[in-house]
Design an enzyme around this catalytic site. Structure first.
Site, mmCIF file in Angstrom:
data_model
loop_
_atom_site.group_PDB
_atom_site.id
_atom_site.type_symbol
_atom_site.label_atom_id
_atom_site.label_comp_id
_atom_site.label_asym_id
_atom_site.label_seq_id
_atom_site.Cartn_x
_atom_site.Cartn_y
_atom_site.Cartn_z
ATOM 1 N N GLU A 58 -7.925 2.776 8.096
ATOM 2 C CA GLU A 58 -8.334 3.894 7.153
ATOM 3 C C GLU A 58 -9.212 3.186 6.006
ATOM 4 O O GLU A 58 -10.230 3.272 5.452
ATOM 5 C CB GLU A 58 -7.153 4.326 6.343
ATOM 6 C CG GLU A 58 -7.614 5.434 5.467
ATOM 7 C CD GLU A 58 -6.042 6.049 4.809
ATOM 8 O OE1 GLU A 58 -6.075 6.575 4.027
ATOM 9 O OE2 GLU A 58 -5.055 5.436 5.418
ATOM 10 N N ARG A 95 5.301 -2.890 8.524
ATOM 11 C CA ARG A 95 6.229 -1.927 8.197
ATOM 12 C C ARG A 95 6.775 -1.295 9.249
ATOM 13 O O ARG A 95 8.068 -0.906 9.471
ATOM 14 C CB ARG A 95 5.853 -0.972 7.345
ATOM 15 C CG ARG A 95 5.600 -1.653 5.710
ATOM 16 C CD ARG A 95 5.226 -0.406 4.829
ATOM 17 N NE ARG A 95 3.875 -0.026 5.171
ATOM 18 C CZ ARG A 95 2.776 -0.553 4.821
ATOM 19 N NH1 ARG A 95 2.781 -1.578 3.888
ATOM 20 N NH2 ARG A 95 1.694 -0.093 5.245
#
Lengths: 175, 175
Positions: B100, B63
Site C-alpha cells: 500500500e 506483526r
C-alpha cells in the site's frame, strides 16, 4: 524433575559467515517449525519467571516476537513490541545500541508500560547483550520494573550477560 | 454459539497519516497488551481453519510473527517466518510485491515446506493484499498447499481479498 528434557541442539542450524564474515549464525527456524520442541523451549524460557509474576513481556523485533508471543501466552500476559525505528505509529521512547554486527535503535510506544509494571524481556539469542541492554533501558525509562531477560540461546563467549547488571538472565541453551 | 463475543474495536487505535499522509494506520498494540482479548482474537482467527488441519503457519514479518506464533500454538503446528530480504541465513525463495505504501520483497527458506504441506498464512492486517499474495506465491513455489489467509483486520475498501483467488480469506474484524 519430572519433565523429560528436550535436546534442543538438533533444532538449531549453524550458518557460518552470516550476516557477515566471521559470524556464526544460530538459525532457530527448525525449532519454530517443530511445535513440540518449540513449546518445550517456551516453557523452559518461562519457568524461572513464573513465580516472579510478570505483568508484560517485551519482545524484541523480529525473532523476539516469535518467542515473545508464545511466552506471553504461556504466562497469560500481554506482549509489548520493541521495534526498529519508524515502525511504531504513536509517540515513542527510543534507545540506541551497538549490535554484534552494526548499530541500531530500539523503540517502544511511550504508553507501553504503566509505572511499576513488571516486565520480562524476551529474545531468541543473547549475544553481546547490546539489544537486551537497550530493551532494559527502554522499559526503565518508562517507569517499568525489569524482572529479567529470557532467551532461547546464550552465546556465552560474547559476554552479553555482563551488560545486564544484577537482573536475572536466563537461557535455555548455552552455545 | 456458546462463546461470548469479544468487542475488539476498543483494542485498536486509529493513527491518521502513518506511515505516510493519507494512510489511516490501525495500531493493534493495545490488543497485544491485553492477554484475554489477544487470546480471543487468536482463537477467532484459528476457528475456520481448525477442521482443515494445517501443517504449518506462515507468519509475515513483523506483526504477523506476533499473531502467527500465537496461532501456531493454538493449532499446535510449527511456524515458518516469511521475512524481509537478507534476514534468513540459508538458501531462500523470494517474491517481490507492491505494498500500500512502497515496494518490497518477501523471503522464506527454500526448505521451509515439504511438498503438499498444508499452510495457513497469517498477518495482522489484510490491506491491498499484496503481501498476502506474495506469501501465497512463495508457499506454492515450494510445493505447499495454501489453505487460506487469516488476519485480525481486513480493510475492506482496499479490495485485498480479490488478490487471493479462490483461497479462503478470514478476518476477525472488517474496517
Amino acid at each position: 524433575m519430572t519433565e523429560t528434557m528436550t535436546d534442543f541442539r538438533p533444532f538449531i542450524r549453524d550458518v557460518p559467515d552470516f550476516p557477515s564474515p566471521g559470524i556464526l549464525f544460530r538459525d532457530v527456524t527448525p525449532l519454530l517449525a517443530a511445535p513440540d520442541a518449540f513449546l518445550a523451549a517456551v516453557k523452559a524460557m518461562a519457568e524461572p519467571f513464573r513465580r516472579l509474576r510478570p505483568d508484560k513481556v517485551l519482545g524484541i523485533e523480529a525473532r523476539g516476537f516469535l518467542f515473545g508471543a508464545a511466552l506471553a501466552r504461556e504466562l497469560h500476559v500481554g506482549i509489548v513490541p520493541a521495534r526498529k525505528p519508524g515502525k511504531l505509529p504513536r509517540m515513542t521512547e527510543s534507545v540506541a545500541y551497538g549490535l554484534e554486527y552494526g548499530k541500531d535503535r530500539l523503540e517502544v510506544h511511550s504508553d507501553a508500560f504503566g509505572r511499576g509494571e513488571r516486565v520480562l524481556i524476551v529474545d531468541d539469542v543473547l549475544a553481546t547483550g547490546g539489544t537486551a541492554r537497550a530493551a532494559i533501558d527502554l522499559a526503565e525509562k518508562l517507569g517499568a520494573e525489569v524482572l529479567g531477560v529470557s532467551v532461547f540461546i546464550e552465546l556465552g563467549a560474547l559476554g552479553g550477560r555482563s551488560k545486564l547488571g544484577a537482573r536475572q538472565a536466563h537461557a535455555v541453551l548455552m552455545l
